[in-house]
Design an enzyme around this catalytic site. Structure first.
Site, PDB file in Angstrom:
ATOM      1  N   ILE A  53       0.873  -1.176   0.000  1.00  0.00           N
ATOM      2  CA  ILE A  53       0.000   0.000   0.000  1.00  0.00           C
ATOM      3  C   ILE A  53       0.912   1.229   0.000  1.00  0.00           C
ATOM      4  O   ILE A  53       1.485   1.576   1.029  1.00  0.00           O
ATOM      5  CB  ILE A  53      -0.922  -0.008   1.229  1.00  0.00           C
ATOM      6  CG1 ILE A  53      -1.749  -1.300   1.261  1.00  0.00           C
ATOM      7  CG2 ILE A  53      -1.822   1.227   1.226  1.00  0.00           C
ATOM      8  CD1 ILE A  53      -2.395  -1.587   2.593  1.00  0.00           C
ATOM      9  N   PRO A  54       1.098   1.874  -1.159  1.00  0.00           N
ATOM     10  CA  PRO A  54       2.066   2.974  -1.283  1.00  0.00           C
ATOM     11  C   PRO A  54       1.554   4.289  -0.697  1.00  0.00           C
ATOM     12  O   PRO A  54       1.301   5.269  -1.411  1.00  0.00           O
ATOM     13  CB  PRO A  54       2.291   3.066  -2.787  1.00  0.00           C
ATOM     14  CG  PRO A  54       0.976   2.656  -3.362  1.00  0.00           C
ATOM     15  CD  PRO A  54       0.460   1.574  -2.437  1.00  0.00           C
ATOM     16  N   CYS A  55       1.424   4.331   0.618  1.00  0.00           N
ATOM     17  CA  CYS A  55       0.848   5.504   1.280  1.00  0.00           C
ATOM     18  C   CYS A  55       1.718   6.747   1.119  1.00  0.00           C
ATOM     19  O   CYS A  55       1.218   7.859   1.304  1.00  0.00           O
ATOM     20  CB  CYS A  55       0.585   5.215   2.747  1.00  0.00           C
ATOM     21  SG  CYS A  55       2.037   4.741   3.685  1.00  0.00           S
ATOM     22  N   HIS A  56       2.980   6.582   0.728  1.00  0.00           N
ATOM     23  CA  HIS A  56       3.821   7.763   0.493  1.00  0.00           C
ATOM     24  C   HIS A  56       3.317   8.572  -0.694  1.00  0.00           C
ATOM     25  O   HIS A  56       3.686   9.726  -0.853  1.00  0.00           O
ATOM     26  CB  HIS A  56       5.284   7.340   0.283  1.00  0.00           C
ATOM     27  CG  HIS A  56       5.502   6.554  -0.963  1.00  0.00           C
ATOM     28  ND1 HIS A  56       5.152   5.210  -1.072  1.00  0.00           N
ATOM     29  CD2 HIS A  56       6.023   6.912  -2.161  1.00  0.00           C
ATOM     30  CE1 HIS A  56       5.461   4.780  -2.288  1.00  0.00           C
ATOM     31  NE2 HIS A  56       5.979   5.796  -2.969  1.00  0.00           N
TER      32      HIS A  56
END
Length: 132
Positions: A56-59
Site C-alpha cells: 500500500i504505497p501511502c507515500h
C-alpha cells in the site's frame, strides 16, 4: 482492519508510480468526501507500506496543496519526499508536489481485478454529502 480502512487501502494500492493522490481525493473515491482526516488515520496504520506489488504505497498520498504529511508514519516528510522523488515526482520551490503534473486521475491504469473502489456508489448523493 475495518471496512473503511480496507476501502482506503484498495484505492491507494491503485495509485501508479509517478503519481500522487490527496487525502480528500481518496475520501471522495470511497464515497466519504468529508473523511479526509480519517483517510490519514487509516494510512497511519498501513499494514503493508512500500512500493512492491501488493503493498500500500501511502507515500503517494499528500495534502490538497501538494505538501507532504508532517507526521508521515514511515520516516517523516523527508523520507516521503525522497520516495516520491525516486519515482520521478517534481516539487516546487517550497517543497510541494507539482499536482498539475503528478495528480492521479483516480482511474485505474488497467481493468481492476476484483472489487476495487474507484468511485462512490451509483446512488451517492453529492448534494446531501457536501451540504450545498
Amino acid at each position: 482492519m475495518g471496512d473503511f480502512a480496507n476501502r482506503v487501502f484498495n484505492v491507494v494500492r491503485q495509485v501508479p508510480r509517478g503519481k500522487v493522490t490527496t487525502y480528500g481525493q481518496v475520501a471522495r473515491l470511497i464515497g466519504a468526501p468529508r473523511a479526509a482526516r480519517y483517510v490519514g488515520y487509516a494510512l497511519h496504520a498501513n499494514p503493508e507500506p512500500g512500493t512492491d506489488p501488493g503493498c500500500i504505497p501511502c507515500h503517494r498520498v499528500v495534502f490538497k496543496d501538494g505538501r507532504m504529511a508532517t507526521g508521515f508514519a514511515f520516516g517523516g516528510p523527508d523520507e516521503q519526499r525522497k520516495m516520491l522523488a525516486a519515482e520521478g515526482i517534481a516539487f516546487d520551490e517550497e517543497g510541494r508536489v507539482l499536482l498539475d503534473q503528478h495528480l492521479w486521475s483516480g482511474r485505474p491504469e488497467a481493468e481492476p481485478d476484483g472489487d476495487l473502489a474507484v468511485g462512490p456508489p451509483p446512488d451517492f448523493d453529492w448534494d446531501a454529502e457536501l451540504g450545498d
